[in-house]
Write an enzyme that holds these catalytic residues in place. Structure first.
Site, PDB file in Angstrom:
ATOM      1  N   SER A 156       9.961  -0.290   0.143  1.00 33.27           N
ATOM      2  CA  SER A 156       9.901   1.274  -0.050  1.00 33.27           C
ATOM      3  C   SER A 156      10.594   1.925   0.760  1.00 33.27           C
ATOM      4  O   SER A 156      10.801   1.783   1.868  1.00 33.27           O
ATOM      5  CB  SER A 156       8.389   1.443  -0.297  1.00 33.27           C
ATOM      6  OG  SER A 156       8.291   2.843  -0.503  1.00 33.27           O
ATOM      7  N   TYR A 169      -0.333   2.160   2.586  1.00 32.72           N
ATOM      8  CA  TYR A 169       0.972   1.321   1.809  1.00 32.72           C
ATOM      9  C   TYR A 169       2.250   1.597   2.476  1.00 32.72           C
ATOM     10  O   TYR A 169       2.896   0.521   2.875  1.00 32.72           O
ATOM     11  CB  TYR A 169       0.978   2.481   0.667  1.00 32.72           C
ATOM     12  CG  TYR A 169       2.352   2.014  -0.306  1.00 32.72           C
ATOM     13  CD1 TYR A 169       2.233   0.751  -1.321  1.00 32.72           C
ATOM     14  CD2 TYR A 169       3.607   2.643  -0.302  1.00 32.72           C
ATOM     15  CE1 TYR A 169       3.270   0.374  -2.028  1.00 32.72           C
ATOM     16  CE2 TYR A 169       4.670   2.188  -1.042  1.00 32.72           C
ATOM     17  CZ  TYR A 169       4.573   1.250  -1.942  1.00 32.72           C
ATOM     18  OH  TYR A 169       5.620   1.001  -2.704  1.00 32.72           O
TER      19      TYR A 169
END
Ligand SMILES: NC(=O)c1ccc[n+]([C@@H]2O[C@H](COP(=O)([O-])OP(=O)(O)OC[C@H]3O[C@@H](n4cnc5c(N)ncnc54)[C@H](OP(=O)(O)O)[C@@H]3O)[C@@H](O)[C@H]2O)c1
Length: 249
Positions: A156, A169
Site C-alpha cells: 500500500s 495497517y
C-alpha cells in the site's frame, strides 16, 4: 517501479500452473483469481469463510474458467499445524506451486496511536504480516519445485510513506515491505522471485471503509488493475526480484 494495469493475457498462458491467492473470495483477490483461471491456471482460493468461497467458486466456474480449488483457512487463527497440512495437501495434489499472491488483509481502524485498540493492533499484524510469514515459510518447499515461481505481497502507499492515523495497517505494510526484501535476498539464487505491489486505489470494501465520503464511481474497479498481477506471475514477463512495484491508475 510503475507497472501498467492493462495486460492482455493469452489463453493457456497459465496452463499447468498452480497459484495460491489469499483473500480470493472477493475484492481484488477474486479479480486476480478470475484473470488467472481465464488463462488456464489452477487457482487455490484461500479464504476464511467457506460459504463466501463457494459463492466465488460459482462465479469462476459459471464464467467457464478453469476450475479452482477452495482452501478455507482463517489467517488470524491459523497454526503451524494448519500450514503444514496445507503444504502436505499441495505437494500431494500438485507437486509444486508456481505463484503465491499474499492479498488478504484487514484495515484495522484509523485512530491515533495513543488510542489505538490493542486487540485490533494484534489482529491486524497477525493477518497482514505474521500469517504471510508463516504461509511463505511452509510453501517455500512447493515453490522450489516450480521452474519459475513468483511471490507477490500486496502492499500500500502507507506501507512506503507514513501517514497519521493509519496505525497497525500502515505498520503491517511497512513490515511486509521489509519481509519481502529480506526474502528476496535470501532466495536470490533460487528460481523464486519476490516483489511487493501497491495496487493504488480500487473500489472494494476496504476502500469504502477507509474513505466513506468518497464518490466511489471515481475509483477504478479491482478488475481494471488485476491483470498487472497476472503479468507479473507470467513466465512471459521478465523476471524481477526484490522490487517495490506500483500499478498505474
Ligand atoms: N482497495 C484499495 O484501494 C487498496 C489500496 C491499497 C492496497 N490494497 C491492498 O490490496 C489487497 C486487497 O484489498 P481489497 O481492497 O480487495 O480488500 P477487501 O475488499 O477488504 O478484501 C480483503 C480480503 O482479505 C480477506 N481476509 C481478511 N481477513 C482474513 C482472514 N483472517 N483470513 C483469511 N482471509 C482474510 C477477506 O475475506 P472476508 O471476505 O472473509 O473478510 C477478503 O477476501 C490488500 O492487501 C490491501 O491491503 C487495497
Amino acid at each position: 517501479m510503475i507497472i501498467e494495469k492493462e495486460y492482455s493475457i493469452n489463453e493457456d498462458e497459465f496452463k499447468d500452473k498452480v497459484v495460491l491467492v489469499t483473500g480470493a473470495n472477493r475484492g481484488f483477490g477474486l479479480a486476480v483469481t478470475m484473470d488467472l483461471a481465464r488463462a488456464g491456471a489452477t487457482v487455490i482460493m484461500l479464504g476464511r469463510d467457506l460459504g463466501s468461497l463457494e459463492y466465488a467458486y460459482d462465479a469462476v466456474v459459471d464464467a467457464g474458467l478453469t476450475e479452482p480449488m477452495l482452501y478455507p483457512l482463517d489467517l488470524e487463527g491459523a497454526t503451524p499445524e494448519n500450514y503444514q497440512e496445507l503444504q502436505d495437501n499441495l505437494l500431494n495434489q500438485f507437486g509444486k506451486l508456481d505463484g503465491l499472491v499474499h492479498n488478504a488483509s484487514i484495515l484495522g481502524t484509523q485512530m491515533p496511536i495513543e488510542q489505538y485498540d490493542i486487540k485490533l493492533w494484534y489482529s491486524t499484524l497477525q493477518i497482514n504480516l505474521s500469517a504471510p510469514f508463516m504461509l511463505t515459510q511452509f510453501l517455500i518447499p512447493a515453490l522450489l519445485k516450480s521452474d519459475d515461481a513468483r511471490v507477490i505481497f500486496m502492499s500500500s502507499t502507507v506501507g512506503r510513506e507514513a501517514r497519521a492515523y493509519w496505525g497497525a495497517y500502515s505498520v503491517s505494510k511497512f513490515g511486509i515491505e521489509g519481509f519481502a526484501k529480506t526474502l528476496s535476498e535470501e532466495l536470490e539464487k533460487t528460481k523464486i522471485s519476490v516483489n511487493t505491489v501497491n495496487p493504488g486505489k480500487m473500489r472494494t470494501e476496504m476502500r469504502r471503509a477507509a474513505y466513506p465520503a468518497e464518490d466511489s464511481s471515481t475509483v477504478p474497479l479491482p478488475e481494471e488493475k488485476s491483470q498487472a498481477i497476472a503479468f507479473l506471475l507470467s513466465s512471459s514477463s521478465p523476471k524481477i526480484n526484490g522490487e517495490q512495484l506500483t500499478i498505474s491508475d
